[in-house]
Enzyme design. Structure first.
Site, PDB file in Angstrom:
ATOM      1  N   CYS A   2       0.852  -1.180   0.000  1.00 37.80           N
ATOM      2  CA  CYS A   2       0.000   0.000   0.000  1.00 37.80           C
ATOM      3  C   CYS A   2       0.894   1.237   0.000  1.00 37.80           C
ATOM      4  O   CYS A   2       1.854   1.313   0.768  1.00 37.80           O
ATOM      5  CB  CYS A   2      -0.953   0.124   1.181  1.00 37.80           C
ATOM      6  SG  CYS A   2      -2.208  -1.157   1.220  1.00 37.80           S
ATOM      7  N   ARG A  27       4.133  -0.615  -4.554  1.00 39.23           N
ATOM      8  CA  ARG A  27       3.784  -1.064  -3.204  1.00 39.23           C
ATOM      9  C   ARG A  27       2.407  -1.741  -3.149  1.00 39.23           C
ATOM     10  O   ARG A  27       1.995  -2.245  -2.110  1.00 39.23           O
ATOM     11  CB  ARG A  27       3.782   0.130  -2.245  1.00 39.23           C
ATOM     12  CG  ARG A  27       5.100   0.836  -2.160  1.00 39.23           C
ATOM     13  CD  ARG A  27       4.997   2.048  -1.265  1.00 39.23           C
ATOM     14  NE  ARG A  27       4.764   1.665   0.104  1.00 39.23           N
ATOM     15  CZ  ARG A  27       5.728   1.428   0.988  1.00 39.23           C
ATOM     16  NH1 ARG A  27       6.976   1.563   0.639  1.00 39.23           N
ATOM     17  NH2 ARG A  27       5.427   1.075   2.203  1.00 39.23           N
ATOM     18  N   TRP A  74      -2.904  -2.732  -1.689  1.00 42.94           N
ATOM     19  CA  TRP A  74      -2.623  -4.163  -1.766  1.00 42.94           C
ATOM     20  C   TRP A  74      -3.521  -4.773  -0.706  1.00 42.94           C
ATOM     21  O   TRP A  74      -3.310  -4.581   0.495  1.00 42.94           O
ATOM     22  CB  TRP A  74      -1.150  -4.429  -1.457  1.00 42.94           C
ATOM     23  CG  TRP A  74      -0.750  -5.845  -1.657  1.00 42.94           C
ATOM     24  CD1 TRP A  74      -0.333  -6.425  -2.831  1.00 42.94           C
ATOM     25  CD2 TRP A  74      -0.719  -6.889  -0.672  1.00 42.94           C
ATOM     26  NE1 TRP A  74      -0.064  -7.757  -2.622  1.00 42.94           N
ATOM     27  CE2 TRP A  74      -0.282  -8.077  -1.310  1.00 42.94           C
ATOM     28  CE3 TRP A  74      -1.025  -6.956   0.678  1.00 42.94           C
ATOM     29  CZ2 TRP A  74      -0.138  -9.294  -0.660  1.00 42.94           C
ATOM     30  CZ3 TRP A  74      -0.880  -8.176   1.348  1.00 42.94           C
ATOM     31  CH2 TRP A  74      -0.436  -9.321   0.674  1.00 42.94           C
ATOM     32  N   ASN A 100      -1.976   2.504   5.529  1.00 45.28           N
ATOM     33  CA  ASN A 100      -1.125   1.369   5.164  1.00 45.28           C
ATOM     34  C   ASN A 100      -0.821   0.621   6.451  1.00 45.28           C
ATOM     35  O   ASN A 100      -0.270   1.201   7.387  1.00 45.28           O
ATOM     36  CB  ASN A 100       0.168   1.883   4.518  1.00 45.28           C
ATOM     37  CG  ASN A 100       1.213   0.790   4.351  1.00 45.28           C
ATOM     38  OD1 ASN A 100       0.873  -0.378   4.260  1.00 45.28           O
ATOM     39  ND2 ASN A 100       2.466   1.171   4.318  1.00 45.28           N
ATOM     40  N   GLY A 101      -1.200  -0.664   6.504  1.00 46.20           N
ATOM     41  CA  GLY A 101      -0.978  -1.437   7.719  1.00 46.20           C
ATOM     42  C   GLY A 101      -2.189  -2.289   8.023  1.00 46.20           C
ATOM     43  O   GLY A 101      -3.053  -2.485   7.165  1.00 46.20           O
ATOM     44  N   GLU A 482      16.938 -18.880  -5.414  1.00 45.54           N
ATOM     45  CA  GLU A 482      16.637 -17.543  -5.913  1.00 45.54           C
ATOM     46  C   GLU A 482      16.191 -17.597  -7.386  1.00 45.54           C
ATOM     47  O   GLU A 482      15.255 -16.899  -7.785  1.00 45.54           O
ATOM     48  CB  GLU A 482      17.866 -16.631  -5.732  1.00 45.54           C
ATOM     49  CG  GLU A 482      17.748 -15.220  -6.243  1.00 45.54           C
ATOM     50  CD  GLU A 482      16.582 -14.420  -5.670  1.00 45.54           C
ATOM     51  OE1 GLU A 482      15.920 -14.887  -4.739  1.00 45.54           O
ATOM     52  OE2 GLU A 482      16.317 -13.331  -6.206  1.00 45.54           O
ATOM     53  N   LYS A 486      12.567 -16.218  -8.645  1.00 42.34           N
ATOM     54  CA  LYS A 486      12.427 -15.182  -9.677  1.00 42.34           C
ATOM     55  C   LYS A 486      11.471 -15.649 -10.759  1.00 42.34           C
ATOM     56  O   LYS A 486      10.599 -14.922 -11.193  1.00 42.34           O
ATOM     57  CB  LYS A 486      13.779 -14.826 -10.332  1.00 42.34           C
ATOM     58  CG  LYS A 486      14.742 -14.012  -9.512  1.00 42.34           C
ATOM     59  CD  LYS A 486      14.397 -12.539  -9.419  1.00 42.34           C
ATOM     60  CE  LYS A 486      13.571 -12.225  -8.222  1.00 42.34           C
ATOM     61  NZ  LYS A 486      14.165 -12.138  -6.927  1.00 42.34           N
ATOM     62  N   GLU A 489       7.744 -15.805  -9.478  1.00 39.42           N
ATOM     63  CA  GLU A 489       7.028 -14.590  -9.104  1.00 39.42           C
ATOM     64  C   GLU A 489       6.681 -13.693 -10.277  1.00 39.42           C
ATOM     65  O   GLU A 489       5.710 -12.954 -10.211  1.00 39.42           O
ATOM     66  CB  GLU A 489       7.749 -13.810  -8.006  1.00 39.42           C
ATOM     67  CG  GLU A 489       9.070 -13.212  -8.412  1.00 39.42           C
ATOM     68  CD  GLU A 489       9.746 -12.481  -7.265  1.00 39.42           C
ATOM     69  OE1 GLU A 489       9.066 -11.979  -6.372  1.00 39.42           O
ATOM     70  OE2 GLU A 489      10.978 -12.415  -7.271  1.00 39.42           O
ATOM     71  N   HIS A 505      16.251 -37.820  -3.547  1.00 35.91           N
ATOM     72  CA  HIS A 505      15.533 -38.268  -2.354  1.00 35.91           C
ATOM     73  C   HIS A 505      14.026 -38.048  -2.497  1.00 35.91           C
ATOM     74  O   HIS A 505      13.306 -38.004  -1.509  1.00 35.91           O
ATOM     75  CB  HIS A 505      16.073 -37.559  -1.114  1.00 35.91           C
ATOM     76  CG  HIS A 505      17.518 -37.854  -0.867  1.00 35.91           C
ATOM     77  ND1 HIS A 505      17.935 -39.021  -0.275  1.00 35.91           N
ATOM     78  CD2 HIS A 505      18.645 -37.174  -1.196  1.00 35.91           C
ATOM     79  CE1 HIS A 505      19.262 -39.029  -0.211  1.00 35.91           C
ATOM     80  NE2 HIS A 505      19.711 -37.918  -0.774  1.00 35.91           N
ATOM     81  N   LYS A 604       5.792  -4.797  -3.342  1.00 36.94           N
ATOM     82  CA  LYS A 604       7.116  -4.662  -2.747  1.00 36.94           C
ATOM     83  C   LYS A 604       6.949  -4.170  -1.316  1.00 36.94           C
ATOM     84  O   LYS A 604       5.984  -3.498  -1.010  1.00 36.94           O
ATOM     85  CB  LYS A 604       7.933  -3.660  -3.557  1.00 36.94           C
ATOM     86  CG  LYS A 604       9.414  -3.925  -3.446  1.00 36.94           C
ATOM     87  CD  LYS A 604      10.169  -3.221  -4.519  1.00 36.94           C
ATOM     88  CE  LYS A 604      11.636  -3.489  -4.404  1.00 36.94           C
ATOM     89  NZ  LYS A 604      11.995  -4.865  -4.785  1.00 36.94           N
TER      90      LYS A 604
END
Ligand code: F6R
Length: 609
Positions: A2, A27, A74, A100-101, A482, A486, A489, A505, A604
């Site tokens: 947000c 955001r 968001w 935001n929160g 990583e 990438k 996402e 395994h 983000k």
């Protein structure tokens, strides 16, 4: 997570707010809204990107004032609908609020407010806060905000306006970031981060937890929620506009991948004393003794930053011979962890605002650990709450998929490991040798970036496959994680990263004809073992893409495709092996037609737990 922007001054607010909001869109981008005071409060909201809100505003009158606030969302509480988009309003006094929160006790507050006769139109926690401020309002917005915030638990950065006080903006924070930009004309821009402020002013102050700021065209005052005066520290914002613009690239992610050589040069600059074979980290100097005597290091982070932290663990154990472990911050915090004397906790975070990492840091500090930060955003909450730390200095990262922050984190963790190693067991010669190799990393990354067209072509061969594996050993096991993250996402392809040896395994059962398996097979201690693992995949029909060391011609006989990296000492290899993986993920997402900088469901800076 947000983004919020507010403006109070003498200029028309609308354009300024929308421009700021676009800069914060990384955001959150599922809906957006704006409120502008023009005699009365005019509010518009739209589902989708800021552009949808902008389009809607073109047909609307009354948005001409010079006090306003806006939000890009968001979703946390309540689905993505116009009703749930911010700003939210009370039902009595013409109060509007962006947030935001998360208000954790919103359910109890909502029942209380419903009993008092308030009717809600959304499913959000934010509307509860707007109503609560309205309920407590007795002609003074600042007092009502303070009173309401005394009742809430959770996290918030809020901006609030009220029709009855058309020249007043009240903003506050706890847990979520918020800063006030001070213009030259008694005007103010308030935002979640500096990207929305820098084109207006570079004079800012960050709000601390529980700070409430009342802004008017005559000035501002800062208090806590109990109305005790607070003195904020005004500072210069160190962002330059060029860093937050695309500069000719189609996406921020691609720009940031290509920025890595420059970013790492900035990250290392002045921190390596090649003559003395030692690392100079001013940010750690106050705690030099404690750090040298550390008995254990716990590195904590989430997501990409956790992968960097995992590489940090290998570095600390290998170079400094220091017992180390990595922990998902979200798990560490609630695990009742044991912190012995001599424990150093390192929080790794690009934004410095990740709620899980922040909470883990607080937990570790409470239990007596020395807390260090490896953070990119200067002045962010984690950077302020740690005892000491080292900034990445890679510049603002806007792309939601982290790239240059990852290599920056690995570079800083390498420097910290050498800093500790040198004070514990490593001689100047060995340290100097590794530092000289580090100095050459940016130039080696440039050489990999020159191969972008080859990497694109290889990626496009496999882009229609829905399941991928990423495999590596030792230092490059975290790099495999990583690479998989990438790809997942931004291209929404299912990918798993794991230690190459783990495959047999269980996961080997997944391999079928044509399944892409990316192996990190650079030269190093485990090269032969990786080659065996490659054979295991090949003999079951998997298609292997290998990231190998220049000059390794042999490997071509065993794999379908090879992407080469320059030769490099093993401890530094993740700084190179990750580059082709970042580019593969980027080209896969573009080929699949996705919005690379705004992947679905993501945002983000994850400021909720
Ligand atoms: C992935 C990504 C995330 C972040 C994670 C932690 O590309 O960016 O996994 O790494 O949310 O964020 P920071 O580093 O800001 O704490």
């Amino acid at each position: 997570m947000c983004g919020i922007v507010a403006y109070l001054g003498n200029k028309p607010a609308k354009h300024l707010l929308l421009e700021g909001l676009k800069r914060l869109e990384y955001r959150g981008y599922d809906s957006a809204g704006i409120a502008i005071m023009n005699g009365k409060l005019n509010v518009a909201r739209a589902v989708g990107r800021v552009a949808m809100l902008e389009e809607k505003l073109e047909g609307l009158e009354g948005f001409d004032g010079s006090l306003g606030l806006c939000h890009t969302r968001w979703a946390t509480h309540g689905s993505v609908t116009e009703h749930n988009a911010h700003p939210h309003r009370d039902d009595k006094h013409g109060i509007a609020l962006v947030h935001n929160g998360i208000i954790e006790n919103y359910a109890a507050l909502k029942t209380y407010l419903q009993d008092k006769g308030h009717t809600f139109t959304s499913q959000t926690d934010t509307e509860v806060l707007a109503m609560l401020i309205g309920e407590l309002y007795e002609g003074d917005l600042e007092k009502a905000v303070q009173a309401a915030l005394r009742e809430v638990t959770g996290a918030y950065a809020i901006c609030v306006v009220c029709e009855k006080e058309p020249g007043v903006l009240v903003v506050a924070r706890k847990g979520s970031p918020l800063m006030v930009g001070i213009g030259s004309n008694n005007d103010y821009v308030v935002a979640s981060d500096g990207a929305a402020i820098i084109s207006h002013t570079s004079r800012v102050f960050m709000l601390d937890d529980y700070n409430v700021v009342k802004l008017t065209r005559e000035g501002f005052r800062t208090t806590d929620v109990n109305n005790v005066a607070v003195n904020p520290k005004v500072q210069q914002l160190e962002i330059d506009l060029e860093q937050i613009e695309l500069g000719g690239y189609p996406h921020f992610m691609l720009k940031e991948i290509f920025e890595q050589p420059k970013a790492l040069r900035a990250c290392m600059s002045g921190r390596m004393d090649l003559r003395e074979g030692r690392v100079v980290l001013g940010g750690l100097s106050t705690f030099g003794k404690e750090i040298t005597r550390a008995k254990r290091v716990i590195l904590t982070a989430q997501g990409t930053a956790l992968h960097a932290a995992m590489i940090g663990r290998y570095l600390l154990e290998d170079l400094a011979k220091l017992p180390s472990q990595t922990e998902y911050a979200s798990e560490f915090r609630y695990r009742n962890p044991t912190i012995e004397e001599g424990t150093v906790v390192v929080a790794v975070s690009q934004s410095g605002e990740t709620a899980d990492t922040l909470a883990a840091l607080h937990e570790a500090k409470e239990r007596g650990a020395l807390a260090l930060g490896v953070i990119n955003v200067v002045g962010s909450t984690i950077s302020r709450d740690t005892d000491a730390g080292v900034y990445l200095r890679v510049g603002p990262e806007i792309g939601v998929a982290s790239t240059k922050a990852f290599t920056g984190q690995v570079a800083v963790l390498t420097l910290i490991s050498l800093f500790m190693a040198r004070r514990r067991i490593m001689g100047a010669g060995d340290c100097g040798d590794l530092l000289r190799e580090m100095e050459r990393i940016p130039e080696k990354i440039e050489r990999i970036l020159e191969q972008a067209p080859i990497i694109k072509k290889v990626t496009e061969k496999y882009v229609d496959r829905e399941n991928w594996l990423f495999l590596g050993r030792g230092y490059n096991y975290p790099t495999a994680l990583e690479g998989a993250l990438k790809l997942k996402e931004i291209s929404y392809i299912h990918a798993e990263g794991m230690p190459a040896a783990e495959m047999k395994h269980g996961p080997i059962a997944l391999i079928n004809e044509g399944m892409p398996a990316v192996f990190i097979a650079n030269r190093g201690r485990q090269y032969e073992k990786v080659m065996s693992n490659i054979q295991e995949v090949r003999s079951r029909g998997g298609h292997v893409i290998a990231v190998a060391t220049e000059g390794d011609e042999q490997i071509k006989k065993h794999v379908q495709d090879v992407l080469y990296i320059p030769d490099v000492p093993e401890p530094l290899s993740p700084l190179l092996t990750v580059i082709p993986l970042q580019l593969m993920a980027y080209y896969a997402a573009v080929a699949r037609g996705h919005d690379v900088d705004k992947p679905r469901n993501l945002a983000k800076s994850v400021t909720v737990e």
